[in-house]
Design a protein around this motif. Structure first.
Motif, mmCIF file in Angstrom:
data_model
loop_
_atom_site.group_PDB
_atom_site.id
_atom_site.type_symbol
_atom_site.label_atom_id
_atom_site.label_comp_id
_atom_site.label_asym_id
_atom_site.label_seq_id
_atom_site.Cartn_x
_atom_site.Cartn_y
_atom_site.Cartn_z
ATOM 1 N N GLY A 141 0.956 -1.220 -0.040
ATOM 2 C CA GLY A 141 -0.134 0.130 -0.060
ATOM 3 C C GLY A 141 0.699 1.493 -0.051
ATOM 4 N N ILE A 142 0.288 2.244 -0.454
ATOM 5 C CA ILE A 142 0.787 3.621 -0.472
ATOM 6 C C ILE A 142 1.155 4.194 1.008
ATOM 7 C CG2 ILE A 142 0.864 6.188 -0.897
ATOM 8 C CD1 ILE A 142 -0.252 5.202 -3.752
ATOM 9 N N MET A 143 -0.081 3.780 1.696
ATOM 10 C CA MET A 143 0.152 4.468 3.318
ATOM 11 C C MET A 143 0.817 3.285 3.935
ATOM 12 S SD MET A 143 -0.605 7.488 2.918
ATOM 13 C CE MET A 143 -0.594 7.578 4.874
ATOM 14 N N PRO A 144 1.857 3.639 4.865
ATOM 15 C CA PRO A 144 2.499 2.579 5.482
ATOM 16 C C PRO A 144 1.553 1.815 6.670
ATOM 17 C CG PRO A 144 3.837 4.465 5.481
ATOM 18 C CD PRO A 144 2.527 5.010 4.865
ATOM 19 N N THR A 145 1.883 0.755 6.672
ATOM 20 C CA THR A 145 0.951 0.046 7.817
ATOM 21 C C THR A 145 1.558 0.270 9.321
ATOM 22 O OG1 THR A 145 2.469 -1.835 7.658
ATOM 23 C CG2 THR A 145 0.539 -1.920 6.510
ATOM 24 N N ASN A 146 2.830 1.027 9.329
ATOM 25 C CA ASN A 146 3.443 1.275 10.674
ATOM 26 C C ASN A 146 3.797 2.660 10.616
ATOM 27 O OD1 ASN A 146 4.713 1.458 13.170
ATOM 28 N ND2 ASN A 146 6.479 0.448 12.439
ATOM 29 N N GLY A 147 2.749 3.619 11.060
ATOM 30 C CA GLY A 147 2.777 5.049 11.328
ATOM 31 C C GLY A 147 4.226 5.731 12.114
ATOM 32 N N ASP A 148 4.286 4.723 12.979
ATOM 33 C CA ASP A 148 5.266 4.864 14.105
ATOM 34 C C ASP A 148 6.618 5.290 13.193
ATOM 35 O OD1 ASP A 148 3.301 4.731 15.770
ATOM 36 O OD2 ASP A 148 3.961 3.019 16.859
#
Length: 373
Positions: A141-148
């Motif tokens: 995905g373009i948006m990371p699965t780990n925002g941290d």
């Protein structure tokens, strides 16, 4: 815009985050207690920590460790084979489907009033670090699965071990309803929602697309020089307005990263409906004078361009974003309640390929006496 004028105006936006922090400091946090009830794991340091807080100085350290595994599918590297040498490779933890990384945050806050110096002054210094590998775009995905793992956002060091100064701001309130601030600001607390969190959050969603509106990342840097003003016209309204450099500065000399300027404003309105509270947040950003600014430093937002052209995004154009988030308690309050939330944003789609986003859900705290937090 002339550099001196730009830097002076930039301080206006910083005050909002510092206002919130000052309110927390003024609430008189007590670090004492047993290991199951105290607010911080290491306690009050034999009373020293409470004494420091009483004199306006708080020092904090938090760390988060994340291990993730791509169960099926995802990005297998074929894009790298098609476009060899592009910077998207910096977000891939080799060929492994499992990645493990750690993030830590060091924070120093000084309240000049409590310290016996002068009233209304607040200094904030923050350092952030990251070690290990994140799944990054391996999940597909373009948006990371780990925002941290997005912090600190040091250009050219995505998914690498890094340590950086990510905030150093000074805010001064000139009255109960107005203040100014300036310095190396951090915008990670922007677009904050009580149920869905923010980019800074470590206690809400992990997927970055739920924690803030991704439309802003083409226009708003995370760490940069800025100047802001804060407005508190009533007890239920808080607003900020200011200018920041458009170029990300974490890990670099911020005075040498001044390509472009971004205007920012964000307003929050708290309200009560049928006896339960809620909040609405509306923000706007406009970036200009961004000549030859290369957005390839953030390869997550290069996927659309890489697939179609094989090149990273560059722009000479102005850009704008508008975002909104809101939450409303249906039952209870922040001490124990729940309700729906909504987050949405739109942009001109240049340079960011994210033209709009919507995220919504239900959140809360203390749903039952058996789990009060």
């Amino acid at each position: 815009m002339h550099t001196t004028i730009k830097f002076t105006l930039l301080a206006i936006f910083l005050v909002l985050s510092n206002t919130v922090q000052s309110d927390e400091a003024a609430s008189g946090i007590n670090f004492s207690g047993d290991i199951l009830s105290r607010t911080k794991l290491t306690g009050d340091w034999g009373g020293i920590r409470n004494d420091m807080a009483a004199k306006g100085v708080t020092l904090d350290l938090d760390a988060t460790h994340v291990t993730q595994h791509v169960a099926s599918g995802g990005f297998d590297g074929s894009l790298l084979d098609k476009f060899p040498g592009n910077r998207i490779s910096s977000l891939l933890p080799g060929n492994s489907e499992t990645a493990s990384d750690g993030m830590f945050n060091m924070l120093l806050k000084v309240d000049t009033g409590k310290a016996g110096l002068w009233s209304g002054g607040f200094l904030t210094v923050r350092g952030e670090g990251r070690v290990g590998d994140a799944v990054g775009i391996r999940a597909g995905g373009i948006m990371p699965t780990n925002g941290d793992a997005l912090s600190p956002n040091v250009p050219g060091h995505s998914n690498k071990d890094v340590l950086a100064l990510s905030e150093m701001t000074y805010a001064q309130f000139l009255s109960e309803k107005f203040g100014v601030a300036l310095g190396l600001i951090n915008t990670a607390d922007g677009d904050k929602n009580e149920f869905a969190g923010s980019l800074r959050s470590r206690s809400h969603f992990m997927n970055a697309g739920m924690r803030f509106s991704p439309v802003v990342l083409g226009t708003v840097p995370v760490t940069t020089l800025g100047v802001t003003a804060i407005f508190l016209p009533t007890k239920n309204i808080i607003g900020t307005m200011g200018f920041v450099n458009s170029e990300e500065s974490a890990g670099y000399n911020p005075f040498e990263r001044d390509k472009g300027t971004t205007f920012l404003t964000e307003w929050q309105i708290s309200h009560t409906i049928f006896g339960v509270t809620g909040k609405q947040t509306l923000g706007f950003a406009y970036g200009f004078d961004r000549n030859s600014l290369d957005f390839g430093a953030d390869p997550r937002f290069q996927l659309a361009s890489l697939v179609t052209t094989g090149e990273t995004v560059r722009t000479n154009a102005d850009s704008w974003v508008l975002y909104y988030n809101g939450h409303q308690y249906i039952q209870g309050d922040a001490e124990g309640g729940w309700g729906p939330f909504l987050r949405a944003g739109v942009s001109d789609g240049h340079p960011s390929p994210v033209k709009w986003n919507v995220a919504f859900g239900v959140g809360g705290v203390g749903m039952g006496s058996w789990r009060p937090k």
